[in-house]
Write a protein that holds these residues in place. Structure first.
Motif, PDB file in Angstrom:
ATOM      1  N   VAL A 253       2.114  50.948  44.833  1.00  0.00           N
ATOM      2  CA  VAL A 253       2.361  51.043  46.270  1.00  0.00           C
ATOM      3  C   VAL A 253       1.838  52.366  46.816  1.00  0.00           C
ATOM      4  N   LEU A 254       2.081  53.460  46.097  1.00  0.00           N
ATOM      5  CA  LEU A 254       1.694  54.786  46.589  1.00  0.00           C
ATOM      6  C   LEU A 254       0.181  55.000  46.607  1.00  0.00           C
ATOM      7  N   THR A 255      -0.538  54.303  45.737  1.00  0.00           N
ATOM      8  CA  THR A 255      -1.990  54.477  45.671  1.00  0.00           C
ATOM      9  C   THR A 255      -2.755  53.326  46.315  1.00  0.00           C
ATOM     10  N   GLY A 256      -2.071  52.222  46.617  1.00  0.00           N
ATOM     11  CA  GLY A 256      -2.763  51.041  47.124  1.00  0.00           C
ATOM     12  C   GLY A 256      -3.517  50.292  46.059  1.00  0.00           C
ATOM     13  N   LEU A 257      -3.235  50.568  44.789  1.00  0.00           N
ATOM     14  CA  LEU A 257      -3.935  49.919  43.686  1.00  0.00           C
ATOM     15  C   LEU A 257      -3.120  48.757  43.146  1.00  0.00           C
ATOM     16  N   GLY A 258      -3.802  47.653  42.869  1.00  0.00           N
ATOM     17  CA  GLY A 258      -3.140  46.531  42.209  1.00  0.00           C
ATOM     18  C   GLY A 258      -3.271  46.584  40.707  1.00  0.00           C
ATOM     19  N   ASP A 259      -4.292  47.322  40.229  1.00  0.00           N
ATOM     20  CA  ASP A 259      -4.548  47.417  38.788  1.00  0.00           C
ATOM     21  C   ASP A 259      -4.756  48.880  38.431  1.00  0.00           C
ATOM     22  N   ALA A 260      -3.982  49.369  37.471  1.00  0.00           N
ATOM     23  CA  ALA A 260      -4.077  50.777  37.072  1.00  0.00           C
ATOM     24  C   ALA A 260      -3.311  50.991  35.780  1.00  0.00           C
ATOM     25  N   VAL A 261      -3.689  52.042  35.076  1.00  0.00           N
ATOM     26  CA  VAL A 261      -2.860  52.562  33.985  1.00  0.00           C
ATOM     27  C   VAL A 261      -1.971  53.637  34.589  1.00  0.00           C
ATOM     28  N   GLU A 300       5.005  46.252  28.944  1.00  0.00           N
ATOM     29  CA  GLU A 300       4.391  46.790  27.727  1.00  0.00           C
ATOM     30  C   GLU A 300       4.222  48.291  27.920  1.00  0.00           C
ATOM     31  N   LEU A 301       4.776  49.081  27.009  1.00  0.00           N
ATOM     32  CA  LEU A 301       4.757  50.542  27.153  1.00  0.00           C
ATOM     33  C   LEU A 301       4.387  51.211  25.845  1.00  0.00           C
ATOM     34  N   ILE A 302       3.742  52.363  25.978  1.00  0.00           N
ATOM     35  CA  ILE A 302       3.564  53.289  24.863  1.00  0.00           C
ATOM     36  C   ILE A 302       4.290  54.577  25.241  1.00  0.00           C
ATOM     37  N   ARG A 303       5.111  55.087  24.340  1.00  0.00           N
ATOM     38  CA  ARG A 303       5.884  56.308  24.608  1.00  0.00           C
ATOM     39  C   ARG A 303       5.280  57.493  23.881  1.00  0.00           C
ATOM     40  N   VAL A 304       5.192  58.598  24.594  1.00  0.00           N
ATOM     41  CA  VAL A 304       4.678  59.859  24.045  1.00  0.00           C
ATOM     42  C   VAL A 304       5.767  60.908  24.243  1.00  0.00           C
ATOM     43  N   ALA A 311      -4.404  65.110  23.472  1.00  0.00           N
ATOM     44  CA  ALA A 311      -5.131  64.056  22.761  1.00  0.00           C
ATOM     45  C   ALA A 311      -4.241  62.841  22.528  1.00  0.00           C
ATOM     46  N   GLU A 312      -2.945  63.078  22.301  1.00  0.00           N
ATOM     47  CA  GLU A 312      -2.024  61.971  22.070  1.00  0.00           C
ATOM     48  C   GLU A 312      -1.834  61.143  23.339  1.00  0.00           C
ATOM     49  N   LEU A 313      -1.723  61.826  24.473  1.00  0.00           N
ATOM     50  CA  LEU A 313      -1.597  61.107  25.741  1.00  0.00           C
ATOM     51  C   LEU A 313      -2.886  60.359  26.059  1.00  0.00           C
ATOM     52  N   ALA A 314      -4.038  60.997  25.823  1.00  0.00           N
ATOM     53  CA  ALA A 314      -5.317  60.337  26.086  1.00  0.00           C
ATOM     54  C   ALA A 314      -5.475  59.088  25.225  1.00  0.00           C
ATOM     55  N   GLU A 315      -5.000  59.143  23.987  1.00  0.00           N
ATOM     56  CA  GLU A 315      -5.067  57.967  23.114  1.00  0.00           C
ATOM     57  C   GLU A 315      -4.188  56.845  23.653  1.00  0.00           C
ATOM     58  N   ARG A 319      -5.473  53.166  24.795  1.00  0.00           N
ATOM     59  CA  ARG A 319      -4.950  51.937  24.186  1.00  0.00           C
ATOM     60  C   ARG A 319      -4.477  50.943  25.240  1.00  0.00           C
ATOM     61  N   MET A 320      -4.086  51.435  26.392  1.00  0.00           N
ATOM     62  CA  MET A 320      -3.611  50.535  27.445  1.00  0.00           C
ATOM     63  C   MET A 320      -4.735  50.053  28.351  1.00  0.00           C
ATOM     64  N   GLN A 321      -5.941  50.582  28.178  1.00  0.00           N
ATOM     65  CA  GLN A 321      -7.061  50.126  28.990  1.00  0.00           C
ATOM     66  C   GLN A 321      -7.454  48.703  28.577  1.00  0.00           C
ATOM     67  N   PRO A 322      -7.664  47.798  29.537  1.00  0.00           N
ATOM     68  CA  PRO A 322      -7.969  46.399  29.208  1.00  0.00           C
ATOM     69  C   PRO A 322      -9.445  46.195  28.889  1.00  0.00           C
ATOM     70  N   GLY A 323      -9.852  46.435  27.670  1.00  0.00           N
ATOM     71  CA  GLY A 323     -11.229  46.210  27.278  1.00  0.00           C
ATOM     72  C   GLY A 323     -12.160  47.310  27.764  1.00  0.00           C
ATOM     73  N   ALA A 324     -13.405  46.905  28.042  1.00  0.00           N
ATOM     74  CA  ALA A 324     -14.425  47.899  28.377  1.00  0.00           C
ATOM     75  C   ALA A 324     -14.239  48.486  29.769  1.00  0.00           C
ATOM     76  N   GLY A 325     -13.708  47.711  30.706  1.00  0.00           N
ATOM     77  CA  GLY A 325     -13.545  48.200  32.066  1.00  0.00           C
ATOM     78  C   GLY A 325     -12.443  49.239  32.156  1.00  0.00           C
ATOM     79  N   ARG A 326     -12.747  50.377  32.753  1.00  0.00           N
ATOM     80  CA  ARG A 326     -11.767  51.458  32.846  1.00  0.00           C
ATOM     81  C   ARG A 326     -10.970  51.338  34.138  1.00  0.00           C
ATOM     82  N   LEU A 327      -9.653  51.354  34.000  1.00  0.00           N
ATOM     83  CA  LEU A 327      -8.779  51.383  35.163  1.00  0.00           C
ATOM     84  C   LEU A 327      -8.424  52.825  35.491  1.00  0.00           C
ATOM     85  N   PRO A 328      -8.172  53.140  36.758  1.00  0.00           N
ATOM     86  CA  PRO A 328      -7.770  54.504  37.113  1.00  0.00           C
ATOM     87  C   PRO A 328      -6.402  54.827  36.521  1.00  0.00           C
ATOM     88  N   LEU A 329      -6.195  56.108  36.240  1.00  0.00           N
ATOM     89  CA  LEU A 329      -4.906  56.594  35.743  1.00  0.00           C
ATOM     90  C   LEU A 329      -4.113  57.158  36.910  1.00  0.00           C
TER      91      LEU A 329
END
Length: 433
Positions: A253-261, A300-304, A311-315, A319-329
């Motif tokens: 809602v805050l970013t207007g994005l429907g798809d994001a990590v 679905e969540l990954i906890r850090v 590097a751990e957060l970047a990993e 891992r949550m990116q859906p395939g080759a297409g990169r979603l904004p963080l």
């Protein structure tokens, strides 16, 4: 105006929005330990506004009750399925302390037993009655799971009537109302649903007393939608996972994005999840609550853990990116400043409250059907769609504005015969009355 409140273990966030969804004000107050209702009223008082027409509350208390093994009802667990359902006993694999806190006895009785109705065996009504009588002094709630209830929940209803005749007006949770396929995960979710019934009833009554009749009150659920207080009292397990779900919705809602990590940065941990089509991406397998695998629709969540290594957060994000297409963080939460990368929207520290305030009321329905002729699929799907609409209305949606979010069919090749899993999701704005 409408408000959202997100009750966390340390702080409670609240946000006031106009009817178009614009954020008017936000506050953050210290949570009242062990009292989510007092935390809600304190946060709303700090907003310094007239009572809003609607309030959506993210409680988190159900998960805390399971994790802390406190405030849980003792549950009698009944499984309908006969010898086919005896390979693994009820509550198998539960942590010992949680099982001790919840278990009021269990039994497996004859019933069901086939994929076709002509192969079914009748429910052993006498065995159900004997089990109910044996737990009369210990059970505070009952969970009933049929081996084949995704095909037909009739025997669960029949067993519930017998139990109610023996035990009176105890809370009874039925696995057919949850709709997932896996027996153990579905049964575990049903047991937790029953175990949380006392907690949910108390919270629902107190919230209604504190906020109604001026305000229509809803609570968040784990799939990113809302439900009424009455629905919470009937199905408290649906609120599990609702905190991360509201956070993901708020980030969109805050970013207007429907798809994001989305990275939710808290004081002790970072949770990374995915927003897909405006709703949380659900855990496909391995969802666990309090150490128990459950068949509930939660993000679905990954906890850090914090302090964290970049590097751990970047990993985790990768891992949550859906395939080759990169979603904004998108980075939200009270500690969002600790993560320099990604989008940092305004009001990010109260994303959970904003996500709650802007979520629709939801409903889902799922069934397994036998379809020898694929030409019968549209009629079968329409019946499931109508049940999803009805589920949303029962949860508190405005019946005039419910829409279908998803309608999907999946052939089940591992079952003998032409069986198809049908699933539909519906949502609509909260009813104002």
């Amino acid at each position: 105006m409408k408000a959202g409140v997100d009750v966390g273990p340390t702080n409670t966030d609240a946000a006031l929005l106009d009817d178009a969804g614009a954020v008017l004000s936000t506050v953050k107050v210290a949570s009242v330990p062990g009292d989510p209702v007092a935390s809600v009223t304190a946060a709303l008082a700090r907003l310094a506004a007239p009572p809003p027409a609607q309030v959506a509350v993210g409680l988190h208390g159900a998960a805390a009750a399971v994790d802390g093994r406190r405030g849980l009802c003792r549950v009698a667990v009944l499984r309908v399925g006969g010898h086919e359902a005896e390979a693994v006993r009820p509550l198998f694999g539960w942590p010992d302390d949680l099982r001790r806190a919840v278990d009021a006895g269990s039994a497996i009785v004859d019933g069901g037993g086939g994929l076709d109705r002509e192969d079914w065996t009748p429910l052993d009504r006498d065995a159900v009655a004997r089990f109910a009588a044996s737990v009369a002094s210990t059970a505070q709630a009952v969970a009933i799971t049929g081996l084949f209830s995704p095909l037909d929940g009739e025997q669960e209803q029949e067993a519930a009537e017998i139990v109610r005749a023996e035990l009176g007006d105890l809370p009874i949770a039925l696995s057919a109302d949850l709709g997932t396929l896996g027996l153990l995960e579905r049964e575990n979710a049903t047991v937790l649903d029953a175990a949380l019934s006392g907690f949910a009833t108390g919270v629902a009554e107190r919230l209604a007393a504190a906020l109604a009749p001026v305000t229509a009150v809803h609570v968040t659920r784990g799939d990113g939608t809302l439900m009424s207080l009455e629905h919470l009292a009937r199905h408290p397990g649906l609120s599990l996972g609702s905190g991360p779900a509201s956070m993901l919705r708020g980030a969109g809602v805050l970013t207007g994005l429907g798809d994001a990590v989305v990275a939710d940065v808290g004081a002790r941990r970072i949770r990374v999840g995915v927003l897909a089509g405006g709703f949380p991406e659900e855990a496909v397998s391995g969802a666990r609550i309090g150490g128990v695998p459950v068949g509930l629709r939660i993000p679905e969540l990954i906890r850090v853990a914090r302090p964290f290594e970049p590097a751990e957060l970047a990993e985790a994000v990768d891992r949550m990116q859906p395939g080759a297409g990169r979603l904004p963080l998108v980075v939200v939460g009270g500690g969002a400043h600790a993560v320099p990368d990604g989008l940092h929207p305004e009001h990010a520290t109260t994303a959970g409250a904003i996500g709650a305030a802007t979520s629709p009321v939801g409903g889902q329905y799922e069934r397994v059907v036998r379809l020898p002729d694929r030409a019968d699929l549209p009629a079968a799907m329409e019946a499931v769609v109508e049940q999803a609409r009805a589920s949303a209305v029962r949860a508190g949606a405005d019946p005039l504005h419910v829409r279908i979010l998803e309608a999907a069919d999946t052939p089940l090749g591992y079952l003998p015969g032409p069986f198809v899993r049908l699933r539909a999701r519906a949502a609509g704005p909260p009813a104002r009355l």
